[in-house]
Design an enzyme around this catalytic site. Structure first.
Site, PDB file in Angstrom:
ATOM      1  N   ASN A 249       0.877   3.643  -1.824  1.00  0.00           N
ATOM      2  CA  ASN A 249      -0.531   3.691  -1.430  1.00  0.00           C
ATOM      3  C   ASN A 249      -1.249   4.872  -2.076  1.00  0.00           C
ATOM      4  O   ASN A 249      -2.427   5.091  -1.828  1.00  0.00           O
ATOM      5  CB  ASN A 249      -0.641   3.837   0.090  1.00  0.00           C
ATOM      6  CG  ASN A 249      -0.142   2.606   0.811  1.00  0.00           C
ATOM      7  OD1 ASN A 249      -0.316   1.489   0.334  1.00  0.00           O
ATOM      8  ND2 ASN A 249       0.480   2.802   1.958  1.00  0.00           N
TER       9      ASN A 249
ATOM     10  N   HIS B 150      -4.870  -3.058  11.802  1.00  0.00           N
ATOM     11  CA  HIS B 150      -3.671  -2.211  11.750  1.00  0.00           C
ATOM     12  C   HIS B 150      -3.095  -1.895  13.138  1.00  0.00           C
ATOM     13  O   HIS B 150      -3.822  -1.784  14.118  1.00  0.00           O
ATOM     14  CB  HIS B 150      -4.037  -0.902  11.047  1.00  0.00           C
ATOM     15  CG  HIS B 150      -2.862  -0.078  10.646  1.00  0.00           C
ATOM     16  ND1 HIS B 150      -2.369   0.941  11.431  1.00  0.00           N
ATOM     17  CD2 HIS B 150      -2.075  -0.121   9.550  1.00  0.00           C
ATOM     18  CE1 HIS B 150      -1.336   1.506  10.820  1.00  0.00           C
ATOM     19  NE2 HIS B 150      -1.142   0.870   9.671  1.00  0.00           N
TER      20      HIS B 150
ATOM     21  N   GLU C 284     -11.121  -3.623   9.527  1.00  0.00           N
ATOM     22  CA  GLU C 284     -10.767  -2.761   8.408  1.00  0.00           C
ATOM     23  C   GLU C 284     -11.724  -3.050   7.256  1.00  0.00           C
ATOM     24  O   GLU C 284     -12.090  -4.208   7.043  1.00  0.00           O
ATOM     25  CB  GLU C 284      -9.317  -3.025   7.958  1.00  0.00           C
ATOM     26  CG  GLU C 284      -8.316  -2.679   9.043  1.00  0.00           C
ATOM     27  CD  GLU C 284      -6.860  -2.869   8.625  1.00  0.00           C
ATOM     28  OE1 GLU C 284      -6.554  -2.908   7.424  1.00  0.00           O
ATOM     29  OE2 GLU C 284      -6.023  -2.976   9.538  1.00  0.00           O
TER      30      GLU C 284
ATOM     31  N   SER D 220      -5.056  -3.931   4.955  1.00  0.00           N
ATOM     32  CA  SER D 220      -3.943  -3.218   4.336  1.00  0.00           C
ATOM     33  C   SER D 220      -2.861  -4.132   3.777  1.00  0.00           C
ATOM     34  O   SER D 220      -2.195  -3.768   2.811  1.00  0.00           O
ATOM     35  CB  SER D 220      -3.332  -2.248   5.340  1.00  0.00           C
ATOM     36  OG  SER D 220      -2.782  -2.940   6.441  1.00  0.00           O
TER      37      SER D 220
ATOM     38  N   ASP E 180     -11.939   0.802   9.763  1.00  0.00           N
ATOM     39  CA  ASP E 180     -10.792   1.584   9.295  1.00  0.00           C
ATOM     40  C   ASP E 180     -10.776   1.454   7.771  1.00  0.00           C
ATOM     41  O   ASP E 180     -10.509   0.383   7.233  1.00  0.00           O
ATOM     42  CB  ASP E 180      -9.515   1.012   9.926  1.00  0.00           C
ATOM     43  CG  ASP E 180      -8.268   1.776   9.517  1.00  0.00           C
ATOM     44  OD1 ASP E 180      -8.265   2.382   8.426  1.00  0.00           O
ATOM     45  OD2 ASP E 180      -7.283   1.736  10.281  1.00  0.00           O
TER      46      ASP E 180
ATOM     47  N   HIS F  16      -7.691   2.034   3.175  1.00  0.00           N
ATOM     48  CA  HIS F  16      -7.410   1.614   1.795  1.00  0.00           C
ATOM     49  C   HIS F  16      -8.642   1.534   0.913  1.00  0.00           C
ATOM     50  O   HIS F  16      -8.569   1.053  -0.214  1.00  0.00           O
ATOM     51  CB  HIS F  16      -6.653   0.283   1.805  1.00  0.00           C
ATOM     52  CG  HIS F  16      -5.314   0.410   2.431  1.00  0.00           C
ATOM     53  ND1 HIS F  16      -4.218   0.872   1.746  1.00  0.00           N
ATOM     54  CD2 HIS F  16      -4.906   0.219   3.709  1.00  0.00           C
ATOM     55  CE1 HIS F  16      -3.171   0.935   2.566  1.00  0.00           C
ATOM     56  NE2 HIS F  16      -3.576   0.540   3.765  1.00  0.00           N
TER      57      HIS F  16
ATOM     58  N   LYS G 148      -3.618   7.886   1.818  1.00  0.00           N
ATOM     59  CA  LYS G 148      -3.542   6.817   0.818  1.00  0.00           C
ATOM     60  C   LYS G 148      -4.079   7.383  -0.508  1.00  0.00           C
ATOM     61  O   LYS G 148      -3.409   8.225  -1.083  1.00  0.00           O
ATOM     62  CB  LYS G 148      -4.284   5.583   1.321  1.00  0.00           C
ATOM     63  CG  LYS G 148      -3.834   5.155   2.753  1.00  0.00           C
ATOM     64  CD  LYS G 148      -2.610   4.289   2.810  1.00  0.00           C
ATOM     65  CE  LYS G 148      -1.862   4.258   4.129  1.00  0.00           C
ATOM     66  NZ  LYS G 148      -2.463   3.548   5.229  1.00  0.00           N
TER      67      LYS G 148
END
Ligand SMILES: *Cc1c(COP(=O)(O)O)cnc(C)c1O
Length: 381
Positions: free
Chosen positions: A48, A134, A178, A182, A207, A210, A233
């Protein structure tokens, strides 16, 4: 054998029987997306650390300087003596980047969501959450005692129906999703989520674990009042954060238990994050590379264009994912199999992540290897 060891052994045997038992591999990461495992050097498509800042000389130098000046540990929670001088600078930069009035750094992204959600919601409240969100959002939800209602992944009509039916029965409401998923690499429809939140008197929470640093910030993000993420990440280090208004951040400093009752991050970690954010600002072309590399890969496979540096290759069964991962390792590529419960049952996959330093020939070769074991489908389709 005593009952404790018997309990553990039986649990492990059950996992092993379903090809779900996990073992840790010693992995020595080196620059240029390499990972040394069991004496072999593999090209990693599983990190990541999209920009490889964890091993970047500038970032390392910043961490060393902070350690020399402030020591290796924070020495306490931030509410006591752990709030070393670097924190203010990092929080100012995070808030500026996200366009919020303030920000709060937590020990990790997991701790951020575990503290944030219970600070906002209680037993009379409701959390609407994307089903693929997540694990730490679910952990925060559980700790909050709020009612948790999942909506089908990125399905805005399902969310609308749920909000219309359920929102009125509760006091406060949060909609959590998100920015970049992810395990699937697709993006949430933030515009619609922001509009639905407004319409139904709910607070949107995203979130961005990423997204930060590698996916352009969507304009709708400005209308999301709770923007959390991680420094583990693309930032390359460790730590989590929440960006929000001044009163919300002040409340979290007081009421987020994972913030109040946990030690501050080591100064080196905070300094590394500041240096990484600085790096983002000075190197936009480099930061665009992971996504460009992912697109080279999806084009080579005839898949829809990647929208993030994450591309899932779904195998379905956990065993198939493990076999395929091993096949790629034999060819010199590290692409880890992701199995339930990290992803839903029946959707085990290889999660291919792209970093800035991947060479075109390796991306093309990986695509060739995967094409040879077709059929491939991506998660969202
Ligand atoms: C990795 C991740 C987290 C957790 O962040 P950590 O800082 O590693 O604890 C939270 N949310 C998402 C979507 C993630 O991918």
């Amino acid at each position: 054998m005593d009952s404790l060891d018997r309990f553990a052994s039986e649990k492990l045997a059950a996992l092993a029987a379903r090809a779900l038992r996990r073992e840790l591999a010693v992995s020595e990461r080196t620059p240029d997306a390499r990972v040394r495992r069991a004496g072999r050097e593999l090209i990693s498509f599983s990190c990541n650390d999209y920009l490889e800042l964890s091993t970047h000389p500038e970032i390392i130098a910043a961490a060393i300087a902070a350690t020399t000046r402030y020591g290796v540990g924070a020495g306490g929670s931030r509410a006591v003596t752990g709030n070393h001088p670097l924190y203010a600078e990092l929080e100012t930069r995070l808030a500026a980047r996200k366009g919020t009035a303030d920000a709060l750094v937590f020990g990790s992204g997991y701790l951020a969501n575990s503290g944030l959600i219970p600070a906002l919601l209680g037993k009379d409240d409701v959390l609407f959450v994307d089903e693929l969100a997540h694990a730490c959002i679910w952990a925060g939800a559980k700790l909050s005692s709020a009612r948790v209602l999942a909506f089908a992944h990125n399905d805005m009509s399902a969310l609308t129906v749920l909000l219309e039916a359920e929102r009125p029965a509760y006091r406060r409401a949060v909609i959590a999703t998100e920015t970049v998923f992810s395990m699937d690499g697709d993006c949430a429809p933030l515009e619609t989520i922001a509009a639905l939140a407004l319409e139904h008197d709910a607070w949107a929470l995203t979130d961005d674990a990423h997204g930060l640093g590698v996916v352009p910030i969507p304009s709708a993000a400005q209308r999301i009042p709770l923007q959390m993420g991680t420094l583990s990440k693309a930032v390359g280090g460790y730590g989590g954060y929440v960006c929000a208004s001044a009163p919300v951040i002040a409340l979290l400093r007081n009421r987020a238990r994972s913030f109040v009752y946990s030690t501050g991050l080591p100064p080196a970690t905070v300094a590394a994050a500041i240096a990484a954010l600085d790096f983002f600002d000075r190197n936009p072309d480099y930061c665009a590379r992971p996504l460009a590399n992912a697109r080279r890969f999806t084009r080579a496979l005839g898949l829809p264009d990647a929208t993030s540096p994450i591309v899932p290759v779904i195998t379905g069964s956990a065993t198939a994912a493990l076999t395929l991962s091993q096949k790629l390792a034999d060819a010199g590529y590290l692409v880890t199999a992701i199995r339930p419960p990290t992803v839903p049952e029946g959707t085990a996959r290889l999660r291919v992540t792209f970093s800035a330093s991947h060479r075109p020939e390796d991306i093309d070769r990986l695509a060739d290897l995967l094409r040879a074991v077709a059929p491939i489908r991506i998660a969202a389709s």
